[in-house]
Design a protein around this motif. Structure first.
Motif, PDB file in Angstrom:
ATOM      1  N   ARG A  45     -42.919  -6.763  27.879  1.00  0.00           N
ATOM      2  CA  ARG A  45     -42.680  -6.538  26.456  1.00  0.00           C
ATOM      3  C   ARG A  45     -44.007  -6.155  25.811  1.00  0.00           C
ATOM      4  NH1 ARG A  45     -39.753 -11.467  23.832  1.00  0.00           N
ATOM      5  NH2 ARG A  45     -41.454 -12.450  24.982  1.00  0.00           N
ATOM      6  N   GLU A  46     -43.981  -5.148  24.953  1.00  0.00           N
ATOM      7  CA  GLU A  46     -45.226  -4.698  24.345  1.00  0.00           C
ATOM      8  C   GLU A  46     -45.151  -4.698  22.826  1.00  0.00           C
ATOM      9  OE1 GLU A  46     -46.303  -0.747  25.515  1.00  0.00           O
ATOM     10  OE2 GLU A  46     -44.433   0.144  24.844  1.00  0.00           O
ATOM     11  N   PHE A  47     -46.288  -4.942  22.252  1.00  0.00           N
ATOM     12  CA  PHE A  47     -46.435  -4.995  20.803  1.00  0.00           C
ATOM     13  C   PHE A  47     -46.301  -3.593  20.207  1.00  0.00           C
ATOM     14  CE2 PHE A  47     -47.973  -6.298  16.772  1.00  0.00           C
ATOM     15  CZ  PHE A  47     -48.921  -5.382  16.362  1.00  0.00           C
ATOM     16  N   VAL A  48     -45.634  -3.524  19.060  1.00  0.00           N
ATOM     17  CA  VAL A  48     -45.504  -2.258  18.341  1.00  0.00           C
ATOM     18  C   VAL A  48     -46.291  -2.296  17.035  1.00  0.00           C
ATOM     19  CG1 VAL A  48     -43.921  -0.609  17.297  1.00  0.00           C
ATOM     20  CG2 VAL A  48     -43.204  -1.897  19.324  1.00  0.00           C
ATOM     21  N   ALA A  49     -45.944  -3.251  16.174  1.00  0.00           N
ATOM     22  CA  ALA A  49     -46.581  -3.335  14.865  1.00  0.00           C
ATOM     23  C   ALA A  49     -46.316  -4.714  14.278  1.00  0.00           C
ATOM     24  CB  ALA A  49     -46.050  -2.259  13.936  1.00  0.00           C
ATOM     25  N   THR A  58     -51.549  -4.978   7.931  1.00  0.00           N
ATOM     26  CA  THR A  58     -50.697  -4.460   9.000  1.00  0.00           C
ATOM     27  C   THR A  58     -51.519  -4.226  10.256  1.00  0.00           C
ATOM     28  OG1 THR A  58     -51.041  -2.177   8.280  1.00  0.00           O
ATOM     29  CG2 THR A  58     -49.090  -3.310   7.416  1.00  0.00           C
ATOM     30  N   ALA A  59     -50.837  -4.146  11.364  1.00  0.00           N
ATOM     31  CA  ALA A  59     -51.484  -3.842  12.642  1.00  0.00           C
ATOM     32  C   ALA A  59     -50.520  -3.009  13.467  1.00  0.00           C
ATOM     33  CB  ALA A  59     -51.852  -5.120  13.387  1.00  0.00           C
ATOM     34  N   TYR A  60     -51.083  -2.088  14.247  1.00  0.00           N
ATOM     35  CA  TYR A  60     -50.265  -1.190  15.054  1.00  0.00           C
ATOM     36  C   TYR A  60     -50.833  -1.065  16.459  1.00  0.00           C
ATOM     37  CZ  TYR A  60     -48.239   0.454  10.651  1.00  0.00           C
ATOM     38  OH  TYR A  60     -47.600   0.539   9.432  1.00  0.00           O
ATOM     39  N   ALA A  61     -49.943  -0.876  17.407  1.00  0.00           N
ATOM     40  CA  ALA A  61     -50.380  -0.479  18.731  1.00  0.00           C
ATOM     41  C   ALA A  61     -50.907   0.953  18.638  1.00  0.00           C
ATOM     42  CB  ALA A  61     -49.210  -0.538  19.707  1.00  0.00           C
ATOM     43  N   ASP A  62     -51.797   1.307  19.520  1.00  0.00           N
ATOM     44  CA  ASP A  62     -52.400   2.645  19.455  1.00  0.00           C
ATOM     45  C   ASP A  62     -51.337   3.741  19.498  1.00  0.00           C
ATOM     46  OD1 ASP A  62     -55.421   1.833  21.350  1.00  0.00           O
ATOM     47  OD2 ASP A  62     -54.934   1.647  19.230  1.00  0.00           O
ATOM     48  N   TYR A  63     -50.319   3.567  20.313  1.00  0.00           N
ATOM     49  CA  TYR A  63     -49.320   4.631  20.453  1.00  0.00           C
ATOM     50  C   TYR A  63     -48.464   4.766  19.205  1.00  0.00           C
ATOM     51  CZ  TYR A  63     -46.045   0.824  21.330  1.00  0.00           C
ATOM     52  OH  TYR A  63     -45.297  -0.305  21.218  1.00  0.00           O
ATOM     53  N   ALA A  64     -48.474   3.729  18.355  1.00  0.00           N
ATOM     54  CA  ALA A  64     -47.643   3.739  17.155  1.00  0.00           C
ATOM     55  C   ALA A  64     -48.386   4.292  15.930  1.00  0.00           C
ATOM     56  CB  ALA A  64     -47.148   2.333  16.850  1.00  0.00           C
ATOM     57  N   LYS A  65     -49.683   4.290  15.982  1.00  0.00           N
ATOM     58  CA  LYS A  65     -50.464   4.742  14.835  1.00  0.00           C
ATOM     59  C   LYS A  65     -50.177   6.205  14.527  1.00  0.00           C
ATOM     60  CE  LYS A  65     -54.267   1.518  15.662  1.00  0.00           C
ATOM     61  NZ  LYS A  65     -55.678   1.358  16.079  1.00  0.00           N
ATOM     62  N   GLY A  85     -41.193  11.184  14.656  1.00  0.00           N
ATOM     63  CA  GLY A  85     -41.663  11.906  15.831  1.00  0.00           C
ATOM     64  C   GLY A  85     -41.372  11.166  17.121  1.00  0.00           C
ATOM     65  N   LEU A  86     -40.154  10.670  17.243  1.00  0.00           N
ATOM     66  CA  LEU A  86     -39.824   9.859  18.416  1.00  0.00           C
ATOM     67  C   LEU A  86     -39.904  10.674  19.699  1.00  0.00           C
ATOM     68  CD1 LEU A  86     -36.970   7.769  16.836  1.00  0.00           C
ATOM     69  CD2 LEU A  86     -39.020   6.833  17.929  1.00  0.00           C
ATOM     70  N   LYS A  87     -40.324   9.985  20.749  1.00  0.00           N
ATOM     71  CA  LYS A  87     -40.487  10.589  22.062  1.00  0.00           C
ATOM     72  C   LYS A  87     -39.596   9.855  23.066  1.00  0.00           C
ATOM     73  CE  LYS A  87     -45.394  11.316  21.013  1.00  0.00           C
ATOM     74  NZ  LYS A  87     -46.788  11.040  21.442  1.00  0.00           N
TER      75      LYS A  87
END
Length: 127
Positions: A45-49, A58-65, A85-87
């Motif tokens: 499980r990985e953090f998003v925001a 606020t805080a964001y994972a690098d891929y979410a910024k 911009g979903l991938k």
């Protein structure tokens, strides 16, 4: 007991947007920080925001910024995750989580810093 209910997931195409919602109920005064995590089968499980109680921090994972934005409406006890911009690699079950400590304290703890969890909502992004 705090309850978290996620909604807003679905099947979209690459480049589309989704807004996830996390509605909290029952003892919401205990919630200081609310976060989003995601889980793909076979992966951790990985953090998003995450967002603090007032919404100022606020805080964001690098891929979410730059693509995802977390916000909250305290009048509705709801936290949102706007995803643009979903991938295809964003495909996962997204979980809302709530912590009883400030964001500055929980950001280094990862998932273990959160006390309450929702059931998750599936996001699928097709290419």
């Amino acid at each position: 007991q705090v309850q978290l209910v996620e909604s807003g997931g679905g099947l979209v195409q690459a480049g589309d947007s989704l807004r996830l919602s996390c509605a909290a109920s029952g003892g919401t005064f205990r919630i200081v920080t609310t976060g989003w995590f995601r889980k793909v089968p076979g992966k951790e499980r990985e953090f998003v925001a995450a967002i603090g109680r007032t919404g100022d921090s606020t805080a964001y994972a690098d891929y979410a910024k730059g693509r995802f934005t977390i916000s909250r409406d305290n009048a509705k006890n709801t936290v949102y995750l706007q995803m643009n911009g979903l991938k295809p690699e964003d495909t996962a079950v997204y979980y809302c989580a709530a912590a009883r400590v400030p964001l500055t304290a929980v950001v280094g703890l990862g998932a273990s810093g959160y006390t309450y969890w929702g059931q998750g909502t599936q996001v699928t992004v097709s290419s």
